[in-house]
Design a protein around this motif. Sequence first.
Motif, PDB file in Angstrom:
ATOM      1  N   ILE A 150      33.218  36.415  49.554  1.00  0.00           N
ATOM      2  CA  ILE A 150      32.522  37.326  50.481  1.00  0.00           C
ATOM      3  C   ILE A 150      31.643  38.251  49.622  1.00  0.00           C
ATOM      4  N   PRO A 151      30.393  37.821  49.326  1.00  0.00           N
ATOM      5  CA  PRO A 151      29.580  38.569  48.360  1.00  0.00           C
ATOM      6  C   PRO A 151      29.234  39.995  48.790  1.00  0.00           C
ATOM      7  N   ASP A 152      29.269  40.267  50.115  1.00  0.00           N
ATOM      8  CA  ASP A 152      28.893  41.628  50.540  1.00  0.00           C
ATOM      9  C   ASP A 152      30.107  42.453  50.964  1.00  0.00           C
ATOM     10  N   LEU A 153      31.296  42.039  50.571  1.00  0.00           N
ATOM     11  CA  LEU A 153      32.504  42.787  50.955  1.00  0.00           C
ATOM     12  C   LEU A 153      32.420  44.221  50.429  1.00  0.00           C
ATOM     13  N   ARG A 154      32.689  45.185  51.321  1.00  0.00           N
ATOM     14  CA  ARG A 154      32.621  46.600  50.902  1.00  0.00           C
ATOM     15  C   ARG A 154      34.007  47.029  50.410  1.00  0.00           C
ATOM     16  N   LEU A 155      34.053  47.477  49.163  1.00  0.00           N
ATOM     17  CA  LEU A 155      35.339  47.863  48.569  1.00  0.00           C
ATOM     18  C   LEU A 155      35.097  49.017  47.605  1.00  0.00           C
ATOM     19  N   THR A 156      35.947  50.024  47.653  1.00  0.00           N
ATOM     20  CA  THR A 156      35.834  51.111  46.677  1.00  0.00           C
ATOM     21  C   THR A 156      37.220  51.364  46.089  1.00  0.00           C
ATOM     22  N   ALA A 157      37.271  51.551  44.754  1.00  0.00           N
ATOM     23  CA  ALA A 157      38.566  51.633  44.074  1.00  0.00           C
ATOM     24  C   ALA A 157      38.659  52.875  43.192  1.00  0.00           C
ATOM     25  N   THR A 158      39.884  53.401  43.086  1.00  0.00           N
ATOM     26  CA  THR A 158      40.195  54.436  42.086  1.00  0.00           C
ATOM     27  C   THR A 158      41.413  53.935  41.328  1.00  0.00           C
ATOM     28  N   CYS A 159      41.280  53.772  40.020  1.00  0.00           N
ATOM     29  CA  CYS A 159      42.369  53.191  39.219  1.00  0.00           C
ATOM     30  C   CYS A 159      43.002  54.244  38.328  1.00  0.00           C
ATOM     31  N   VAL A 160      44.307  54.340  38.406  1.00  0.00           N
ATOM     32  CA  VAL A 160      45.047  55.401  37.694  1.00  0.00           C
ATOM     33  C   VAL A 160      46.151  54.774  36.844  1.00  0.00           C
ATOM     34  N   ARG A 161      46.249  55.202  35.602  1.00  0.00           N
ATOM     35  CA  ARG A 161      47.345  54.739  34.724  1.00  0.00           C
ATOM     36  C   ARG A 161      48.530  55.699  34.931  1.00  0.00           C
ATOM     37  N   VAL A 162      49.708  55.132  35.117  1.00  0.00           N
ATOM     38  CA  VAL A 162      50.894  55.952  35.397  1.00  0.00           C
ATOM     39  C   VAL A 162      51.991  55.656  34.373  1.00  0.00           C
ATOM     40  N   PRO A 163      52.895  56.615  34.140  1.00  0.00           N
ATOM     41  CA  PRO A 163      53.930  56.408  33.115  1.00  0.00           C
ATOM     42  C   PRO A 163      55.073  55.517  33.616  1.00  0.00           C
ATOM     43  N   VAL A 164      54.730  54.281  33.881  1.00  0.00           N
ATOM     44  CA  VAL A 164      55.680  53.258  34.339  1.00  0.00           C
ATOM     45  C   VAL A 164      55.497  52.115  33.353  1.00  0.00           C
ATOM     46  N   TYR A 165      56.587  51.468  32.931  1.00  0.00           N
ATOM     47  CA  TYR A 165      56.430  50.402  31.936  1.00  0.00           C
ATOM     48  C   TYR A 165      55.837  49.108  32.518  1.00  0.00           C
ATOM     49  N   PHE A 166      56.432  48.659  33.629  1.00  0.00           N
ATOM     50  CA  PHE A 166      56.003  47.353  34.176  1.00  0.00           C
ATOM     51  C   PHE A 166      55.742  47.445  35.668  1.00  0.00           C
ATOM     52  N   ALA A 167      54.790  46.693  36.164  1.00  0.00           N
ATOM     53  CA  ALA A 167      54.420  46.517  37.587  1.00  0.00           C
ATOM     54  C   ALA A 167      53.390  47.561  38.033  1.00  0.00           C
ATOM     55  N   HIS A 168      52.364  47.039  38.678  1.00  0.00           N
ATOM     56  CA  HIS A 168      51.302  47.891  39.228  1.00  0.00           C
ATOM     57  C   HIS A 168      51.546  48.091  40.730  1.00  0.00           C
ATOM     58  N   SER A 169      51.208  49.272  41.224  1.00  0.00           N
ATOM     59  CA  SER A 169      51.339  49.579  42.655  1.00  0.00           C
ATOM     60  C   SER A 169      49.954  49.938  43.186  1.00  0.00           C
ATOM     61  N   GLU A 170      49.724  49.606  44.456  1.00  0.00           N
ATOM     62  CA  GLU A 170      48.405  49.894  45.035  1.00  0.00           C
ATOM     63  C   GLU A 170      48.547  50.359  46.467  1.00  0.00           C
ATOM     64  N   CYS A 171      47.781  51.379  46.780  1.00  0.00           N
ATOM     65  CA  CYS A 171      47.707  51.880  48.134  1.00  0.00           C
ATOM     66  C   CYS A 171      46.409  51.299  48.706  1.00  0.00           C
ATOM     67  N   VAL A 172      46.530  50.394  49.688  1.00  0.00           N
ATOM     68  CA  VAL A 172      45.346  49.667  50.166  1.00  0.00           C
ATOM     69  C   VAL A 172      45.081  50.017  51.630  1.00  0.00           C
ATOM     70  N   ASN A 173      43.890  50.538  51.893  1.00  0.00           N
ATOM     71  CA  ASN A 173      43.475  50.859  53.264  1.00  0.00           C
ATOM     72  C   ASN A 173      42.371  49.893  53.652  1.00  0.00           C
ATOM     73  N   ILE A 174      42.569  49.201  54.806  1.00  0.00           N
ATOM     74  CA  ILE A 174      41.526  48.251  55.193  1.00  0.00           C
ATOM     75  C   ILE A 174      41.045  48.507  56.616  1.00  0.00           C
TER      76      ILE A 174
END
Length: 348
Positions: free
Chosen positions: A239-263
């Motif tokens: 989907i070349p025109d998909l609208r998406l905006t991201a904020t990426c934060v590094r957190v003091p956790v050793y393993f696994a990424h978490s994401e808050c996704v609003n669609i």
Amino acid sequence: MLKKKERYNVAVMGATGAVGSVFLSILEERDFPINEIRLLASDRSAGKKLNFRGRQYPVTVLDKDSFKGIDIVLASAGASRSIEFLPHAVRSGAVCVDNSSAFRMEPTVPLVVPEVNPEAAKAHQGIIANPNCSTIQMVLPLMALNRHSRLKRIVVSTFQSVSGAGQQNILELETQAGELSKTEWSSRIGSHNVKPDMVSKFAYQMAFNLIPQIDVFLENNYTKEEMKMVYETRKIMGIPDLRLTATCVRVPVYFAHSECVNIEMEKKITREEAIEILRAFPGITVMDDPLKKEYPMPLMVEGKDNVFVGRIREDDSIANGLNMWVVADNLRKGAALNAVQIAELLIR
Ligand SMILES: NC(=O)c1ccc[n+]([C@@H]2O[C@H](COP(=O)([O-])OP(=O)(O)OC[C@H]3O[C@@H](n4cnc5c(N)ncnc54)[C@H](OP(=O)(O)O)[C@@H]3O)[C@@H](O)[C@H]2O)c1
């Protein structure tokens, strides 16, 4: 093209790293049909031995002749090594699955998440790219929901563990946390700061802190990691025109990424419908029972293969909105597992 064989000669480039060591576990766990395994790293690791299927294998120094007789290369030694060495691997007849960002946006290189766009892998010309870890875990639930109703816009905030930045960064958090555990807790501001010489890999102290910068800043004031999420999601989902905006934060956790996704979608979707759709999608585990305080968290998800989704709820501030919380092990589904699944597509 990969010739069909009973067993394949596999090279792991970056075998001593955070992703490389998980590659070895996953190849073992999934009983990947291997004839010979070749473990490649830098001259810092020359002479090291790594365990694979109960035997010790020597690590050899990566060079352009490392790929003779190799059928499949699983690469995780950083983008500059991929740019320098993967063309040699391809010329010597290997097919490469690359974890780095080097080739992801090349038009002739497929960018593949096997549950989402497996057919894209067929068009490879010797290199298939594995997407960025934060993108991989997000596109599974996005693709599931997009089949129900076209996605209009996505707003994502990530909470990314330190292992996403490699082994040295895991050690830096460990050292800082160890140092701070020696000091008595006090409410005095500044009592949980480490000495400046203990900060080298991250831009700031990582222990007891959040850093809203992953990778470098670009001209548009987003970070490279944030724009990777935009461009890679569009390419994988087609989907070349998909609208998406991201904020990426590094957190003091050793393993696994978490994401808050609003669609925001074209059609309304209820929480119950979303749960049903997500449950039916391969590679997703729904963990969502507010009454029992059930939702995925990094400590629960580390070491697991699936992408976990919880906190699913309608966003009542817009017409057709949905919120969800998405957690996955960045070293497994975000890197090594996804790459091995791509290799499995190749040999199927
Ligand atoms: N960590 C993640 O969650 C994740 C997710 C997706 C993609 N990736 C990508 O995967 C790659 C590796 O990440 P990582 O987290 O595993 O990093 P890492 O823990 O720092 O490991 C890096 C690996 O690359 C090797 N290496 C470095 N310089 C080399 C050189 N000049 N020649 C040969 N080998 C060299 C290292 O060998 P030595 O031990 O000998 O130094 C080590 O095996 C990166 O491109 C990263 O962007 C990582």
